[in-house]
Scaffold this motif. Structure first.
Motif, PDB file in Angstrom:
ATOM      1  N   LEU A   1      41.105  42.927  47.542  1.00 18.73           N
ATOM      2  CA  LEU A   1      40.216  43.536  46.546  1.00 18.73           C
ATOM      3  C   LEU A   1      40.889  44.729  45.866  1.00 18.73           C
ATOM      4  N   ALA A   2      41.579  45.535  46.648  1.00 19.33           N
ATOM      5  CA  ALA A   2      42.278  46.689  46.068  1.00 19.33           C
ATOM      6  C   ALA A   2      43.301  46.226  45.037  1.00 19.33           C
ATOM      7  N   ALA A   3      44.030  45.169  45.353  1.00 24.11           N
ATOM      8  CA  ALA A   3      45.016  44.645  44.402  1.00 24.11           C
ATOM      9  C   ALA A   3      44.318  44.068  43.171  1.00 24.11           C
ATOM     10  N   LEU A   4      43.248  43.330  43.391  1.00 27.16           N
ATOM     11  CA  LEU A   4      42.508  42.730  42.279  1.00 27.16           C
ATOM     12  C   LEU A   4      41.924  43.800  41.361  1.00 27.16           C
ATOM     13  N   TYR A   5      41.397  44.864  41.963  1.00 31.64           N
ATOM     14  CA  TYR A   5      40.767  45.936  41.190  1.00 31.64           C
ATOM     15  C   TYR A   5      41.766  46.982  40.697  1.00 31.64           C
ATOM     16  N   ARG A   6      43.040  46.770  41.024  1.00 27.58           N
ATOM     17  CA  ARG A   6      44.113  47.684  40.620  1.00 27.58           C
ATOM     18  C   ARG A   6      43.835  49.127  41.065  1.00 27.58           C
ATOM     19  N   ARG A   7      43.472  49.251  42.318  1.00 28.23           N
ATOM     20  CA  ARG A   7      43.202  50.549  42.927  1.00 28.23           C
ATOM     21  C   ARG A   7      43.956  50.629  44.246  1.00 28.23           C
ATOM     22  N   PRO A   8      44.369  51.824  44.657  1.00 26.26           N
ATOM     23  CA  PRO A   8      45.014  51.948  45.970  1.00 26.26           C
ATOM     24  C   PRO A   8      43.974  51.751  47.074  1.00 26.26           C
TER      25      PRO A   8
ATOM     26  N   ARG B   1      31.559  51.548  46.362  1.00 33.09           N
ATOM     27  CA  ARG B   1      32.867  51.789  45.745  1.00 33.09           C
ATOM     28  C   ARG B   1      33.484  50.474  45.258  1.00 33.09           C
ATOM     29  N   LEU B   2      33.318  49.405  46.048  1.00 33.57           N
ATOM     30  CA  LEU B   2      33.837  48.106  45.641  1.00 33.57           C
ATOM     31  C   LEU B   2      33.115  47.584  44.400  1.00 33.57           C
TER      32      LEU B   2
ATOM     33  N   VAL C   1      35.376  37.287  41.797  1.00 39.53           N
ATOM     34  CA  VAL C   1      35.843  37.926  43.031  1.00 39.53           C
ATOM     35  C   VAL C   1      35.744  36.938  44.189  1.00 39.53           C
ATOM     36  N   ALA C   2      34.634  36.217  44.256  1.00 37.42           N
ATOM     37  CA  ALA C   2      34.453  35.215  45.312  1.00 37.42           C
ATOM     38  C   ALA C   2      35.549  34.161  45.258  1.00 37.42           C
ATOM     39  N   ASP C   3      35.861  33.684  44.063  1.00 41.02           N
ATOM     40  CA  ASP C   3      36.939  32.701  43.906  1.00 41.02           C
ATOM     41  C   ASP C   3      38.269  33.269  44.390  1.00 41.02           C
ATOM     42  N   HIS C   4      38.538  34.521  44.027  1.00 39.10           N
ATOM     43  CA  HIS C   4      39.793  35.173  44.415  1.00 39.10           C
ATOM     44  C   HIS C   4      39.913  35.284  45.935  1.00 39.10           C
TER      45      HIS C   4
END
Length: 128
Positions: free
Chosen positions: A63-70, A19-20, A34-37
């Protein structure tokens, strides 16, 4: 020999990882970004996405915030799954400016309130 709880945890880690990965790919981010974040090595992102590394709650929240998902999107609850058309709309709209996304939102709300489209008449006008 693995016990059932260990197998279940491995299966859940792999499902979460998928899912990620799907969410990351949907917005077009490379693993390095993503690793940098997260402040972790890039191979760790790969390990998370394949279920070989558990993801901490705070990492999942980032990750949820970065991917704009709940957060619930990553829980595996099937009721949260979104159909392919909605996912495609999300991917497309995420690349638009804020003003354009607002226009798309207004148009979607208009369509929802207008109800189902009428079938075209024999003359192609839509009038009966």
């Amino acid at each position: 020999m693995s016990t059932a709880p260990e197998n279940l945890a491995a299966d859940e880690s792999a499902a979460l990882g998928k899912r990620l990965k799907d969410a990351r790919e949907a917005i077009g981010l490379p693993q390095a970004a993503v690793a940098d974040h997260l402040g972790i090595p890039r191979p760790s992102v790969s390990d998370i996405e394949t279920g070989r590394r558990r993801v901490a709650f705070l990492e999942l929240k980032q990750l949820a915030a970065l991917y704009r998902r709940p957060l619930s999107h990553f829980s595996g609850d099937e009721s949260d799954e979104v159909d392919a058309t909605t996912q495609a709309l999300f991917r497309t709209a995420s690349g638009l400016s804020d003003d354009d996304r607002q226009q798309v939102l207004r148009f979607a709300q208009f369509l929802r309130e207008a109800g189902p489209a009428r079938a075209p008449s024999r003359d192609g006008t839509g009038a009966e």
